[in-house]
Design a protein around this motif. Sequence first.
Motif, PDB file in Angstrom:
ATOM      1  N   VAL A   7      42.226  39.684  34.573  1.00 13.25           N
ATOM      2  CA  VAL A   7      41.750  38.474  35.256  1.00 13.25           C
ATOM      3  C   VAL A   7      42.949  37.636  35.715  1.00 13.25           C
ATOM      4  O   VAL A   7      43.816  37.286  34.936  1.00 13.25           O
ATOM      5  CB  VAL A   7      40.797  37.638  34.354  1.00 13.25           C
ATOM      6  CG1 VAL A   7      39.512  38.402  34.089  1.00 13.25           C
ATOM      7  CG2 VAL A   7      41.411  37.213  33.043  1.00 13.25           C
ATOM      8  N   LYS A   8      42.959  37.334  36.993  1.00  9.12           N
ATOM      9  CA  LYS A   8      44.089  36.581  37.552  1.00  9.12           C
ATOM     10  C   LYS A   8      43.661  35.150  37.887  1.00  9.12           C
ATOM     11  O   LYS A   8      42.569  34.933  38.402  1.00  9.12           O
ATOM     12  CB  LYS A   8      44.597  37.274  38.826  1.00  9.12           C
ATOM     13  CG  LYS A   8      45.823  36.594  39.404  1.00  9.12           C
ATOM     14  CD  LYS A   8      46.380  37.326  40.607  1.00  9.12           C
ATOM     15  CE  LYS A   8      47.715  36.717  41.007  1.00  9.12           C
ATOM     16  NZ  LYS A   8      48.245  37.285  42.246  1.00  9.12           N
ATOM     17  N   ARG A   9      44.563  34.215  37.604  1.00  9.90           N
ATOM     18  CA  ARG A   9      44.343  32.810  37.976  1.00  9.90           C
ATOM     19  C   ARG A   9      44.875  32.634  39.387  1.00  9.90           C
ATOM     20  O   ARG A   9      46.056  32.886  39.651  1.00  9.90           O
ATOM     21  CB  ARG A   9      45.115  31.935  36.986  1.00  9.90           C
ATOM     22  CG  ARG A   9      45.036  30.455  37.222  1.00  9.90           C
ATOM     23  CD  ARG A   9      45.768  29.746  36.100  1.00  9.90           C
ATOM     24  NE  ARG A   9      45.723  28.318  36.236  1.00  9.90           N
ATOM     25  CZ  ARG A   9      46.662  27.591  36.806  1.00  9.90           C
ATOM     26  NH1 ARG A   9      47.752  28.162  37.287  1.00  9.90           N
ATOM     27  NH2 ARG A   9      46.539  26.282  36.883  1.00  9.90           N
ATOM     28  N   GLN A  93      55.006  40.085  40.690  1.00  8.36           N
ATOM     29  CA  GLN A  93      54.534  40.894  41.809  1.00  8.36           C
ATOM     30  C   GLN A  93      53.643  42.009  41.255  1.00  8.36           C
ATOM     31  O   GLN A  93      53.686  42.310  40.058  1.00  8.36           O
ATOM     32  CB  GLN A  93      55.733  41.444  42.575  1.00  8.36           C
ATOM     33  CG  GLN A  93      56.502  40.307  43.238  1.00  8.36           C
ATOM     34  CD  GLN A  93      57.673  40.740  44.077  1.00  8.36           C
ATOM     35  OE1 GLN A  93      58.100  41.908  44.025  1.00  8.36           O
ATOM     36  NE2 GLN A  93      58.218  39.812  44.837  1.00  8.36           N
ATOM     37  N   PRO A  94      52.813  42.644  42.123  1.00  5.45           N
ATOM     38  CA  PRO A  94      51.839  43.619  41.612  1.00  5.45           C
ATOM     39  C   PRO A  94      52.437  44.707  40.716  1.00  5.45           C
ATOM     40  O   PRO A  94      51.836  45.069  39.696  1.00  5.45           O
ATOM     41  CB  PRO A  94      51.239  44.210  42.890  1.00  5.45           C
ATOM     42  CG  PRO A  94      51.315  43.083  43.866  1.00  5.45           C
ATOM     43  CD  PRO A  94      52.605  42.366  43.555  1.00  5.45           C
ATOM     44  N   LEU A  95      53.624  45.225  41.031  1.00  5.42           N
ATOM     45  CA  LEU A  95      54.196  46.276  40.179  1.00  5.42           C
ATOM     46  C   LEU A  95      54.479  45.742  38.783  1.00  5.42           C
ATOM     47  O   LEU A  95      54.227  46.419  37.775  1.00  5.42           O
ATOM     48  CB  LEU A  95      55.485  46.837  40.809  1.00  5.42           C
ATOM     49  CG  LEU A  95      56.208  47.900  39.983  1.00  5.42           C
ATOM     50  CD1 LEU A  95      55.303  49.113  39.731  1.00  5.42           C
ATOM     51  CD2 LEU A  95      57.510  48.357  40.667  1.00  5.42           C
ATOM     52  N   ILE A 114      38.848  47.807  34.030  1.00  2.48           N
ATOM     53  CA  ILE A 114      38.227  47.297  35.260  1.00  2.48           C
ATOM     54  C   ILE A 114      39.098  46.173  35.806  1.00  2.48           C
ATOM     55  O   ILE A 114      39.446  45.227  35.085  1.00  2.48           O
ATOM     56  CB  ILE A 114      36.773  46.804  35.027  1.00  2.48           C
ATOM     57  CG1 ILE A 114      35.961  47.832  34.234  1.00  2.48           C
ATOM     58  CG2 ILE A 114      36.107  46.531  36.361  1.00  2.48           C
ATOM     59  CD1 ILE A 114      34.485  47.456  34.030  1.00  2.48           C
ATOM     60  N   VAL A 115      39.451  46.314  37.067  1.00  6.31           N
ATOM     61  CA  VAL A 115      40.392  45.406  37.737  1.00  6.31           C
ATOM     62  C   VAL A 115      39.737  44.987  39.051  1.00  6.31           C
ATOM     63  O   VAL A 115      38.955  45.746  39.619  1.00  6.31           O
ATOM     64  CB  VAL A 115      41.711  46.191  38.003  1.00  6.31           C
ATOM     65  CG1 VAL A 115      42.697  45.392  38.793  1.00  6.31           C
ATOM     66  CG2 VAL A 115      42.313  46.690  36.712  1.00  6.31           C
ATOM     67  N   GLY A 116      40.054  43.788  39.544  1.00 12.69           N
ATOM     68  CA  GLY A 116      39.540  43.392  40.858  1.00 12.69           C
ATOM     69  C   GLY A 116      40.169  44.241  41.952  1.00 12.69           C
ATOM     70  O   GLY A 116      41.279  44.737  41.796  1.00 12.69           O
ATOM     71  N   LYS A 117      39.458  44.388  43.087  1.00  8.45           N
ATOM     72  CA  LYS A 117      40.052  45.220  44.156  1.00  8.45           C
ATOM     73  C   LYS A 117      41.242  44.517  44.794  1.00  8.45           C
ATOM     74  O   LYS A 117      42.166  45.156  45.247  1.00  8.45           O
ATOM     75  CB  LYS A 117      39.013  45.619  45.199  1.00  8.45           C
ATOM     76  CG  LYS A 117      38.689  44.572  46.239  1.00  8.45           C
ATOM     77  CD  LYS A 117      37.949  45.185  47.413  1.00  8.45           C
ATOM     78  CE  LYS A 117      37.580  44.112  48.414  1.00  8.45           C
ATOM     79  NZ  LYS A 117      36.775  44.610  49.514  1.00  8.45           N
ATOM     80  N   ASP A 123      46.372  38.994  48.356  1.00  5.73           N
ATOM     81  CA  ASP A 123      45.678  40.070  49.096  1.00  5.73           C
ATOM     82  C   ASP A 123      46.438  41.399  49.013  1.00  5.73           C
ATOM     83  O   ASP A 123      46.421  42.175  49.967  1.00  5.73           O
ATOM     84  CB  ASP A 123      45.517  39.698  50.585  1.00  5.73           C
ATOM     85  CG  ASP A 123      44.272  38.857  50.822  1.00  5.73           C
ATOM     86  OD1 ASP A 123      43.399  38.822  49.939  1.00  5.73           O
ATOM     87  OD2 ASP A 123      44.186  38.245  51.899  1.00  5.73           O
ATOM     88  N   SER A 124      47.094  41.664  47.896  1.00  4.60           N
ATOM     89  CA  SER A 124      47.948  42.850  47.837  1.00  4.60           C
ATOM     90  C   SER A 124      47.152  44.145  47.742  1.00  4.60           C
ATOM     91  O   SER A 124      47.500  45.142  48.358  1.00  4.60           O
ATOM     92  CB  SER A 124      48.891  42.783  46.637  1.00  4.60           C
ATOM     93  OG  SER A 124      49.800  41.757  46.807  1.00  4.60           O
ATOM     94  N   ASN A 125      46.098  44.149  46.921  1.00  2.86           N
ATOM     95  CA  ASN A 125      45.309  45.368  46.718  1.00  2.86           C
ATOM     96  C   ASN A 125      46.229  46.505  46.245  1.00  2.86           C
ATOM     97  O   ASN A 125      46.254  47.586  46.831  1.00  2.86           O
ATOM     98  CB  ASN A 125      44.576  45.707  48.031  1.00  2.86           C
ATOM     99  CG  ASN A 125      43.758  46.972  47.960  1.00  2.86           C
ATOM    100  OD1 ASN A 125      43.797  47.690  46.966  1.00  2.86           O
ATOM    101  ND2 ASN A 125      43.031  47.263  48.989  1.00  2.86           N
TER     102      ASN A 125
END
Length: 249
Positions: A7-9, A93-95, A114-117, A123-125
């Motif tokens: 879950v990301k803020r 960052q996403p990595l 389970i992760v958000g898309k 908006d990195s996805n």
Amino acid sequence: MKILVAVKRVVDFNVKVRVKSDGSAVDIGNVKMSMNPFDEIAVEAAVRLREAGVATEVVAVSCGPAQCQETLRNAMAIGADRGILVETADELQPLAVAKLLHAVLQNEQAPLVIVGKQAIDDDSNQTGQMLAALAGMPQATFASSLQIVDGQAIVSREIDGGLETLALKLPALITTDLRLNEPRYVTLPNIMKAKKKPLDTHTPQSLGVDIAPRLSTLKLAEPPARAAGVKLADVAALVAKLKHEANVI
Ligand code: AMP
């Protein structure tokens, strides 16, 4: 079965974001922050599996500043059993997030992640896909339905012109799409209950993860302001404008 949910803020989806005057970043001072909407869907999906007796425990994980505790409490108010904060004030960052989540996953050994898309701020996805690769797990991105049957995750994905259904052997990772479910409203009694649920804190250092950024943002710019509209007298004037000014007919 334990389920790990990320879950990301992020800046609340209703906020009109402003870019800092030097173009270096989005200004998040005094801005309402909330859980990333795709992550609410992820928590709801995990909690429904626990309520159906398929899962036994739902663990929410957030990486970022101390305020992410609020995001974790919100996940616990939806129904997650406990929270894990990986606390850092540094840019993630996403990595780096994928590596942190991987370290948590190694400790937790959850068969379903389970992760958000995508996170609605960057908006990195990327995070879910990178995490699946790091963990060597099969992944189904953009899930619009999810069932667990005989040790497999059965996932539908909306693709151009139809639905694709995949079977993934657990352990596996799913990323959520909007249509997976509609998250429940959080009630006051559940907010109170969530305050008493366990919340552990780690740091990137305690997990032994290097979070150094690999990308640098050169510039952020707001979209050009829309020009004011004009009122035309009749259809003939509209056709003339479309023909001679907009050159679209
Ligand atoms: P992104 O790759 O940044 O678009 O994010 C995709 C998903 O990864 C989000 O919906 C979250 O589920 C997860 N994620 C990204 N950043 C974080 C973070 N800092 N803490 C927890 N989960 C995150």
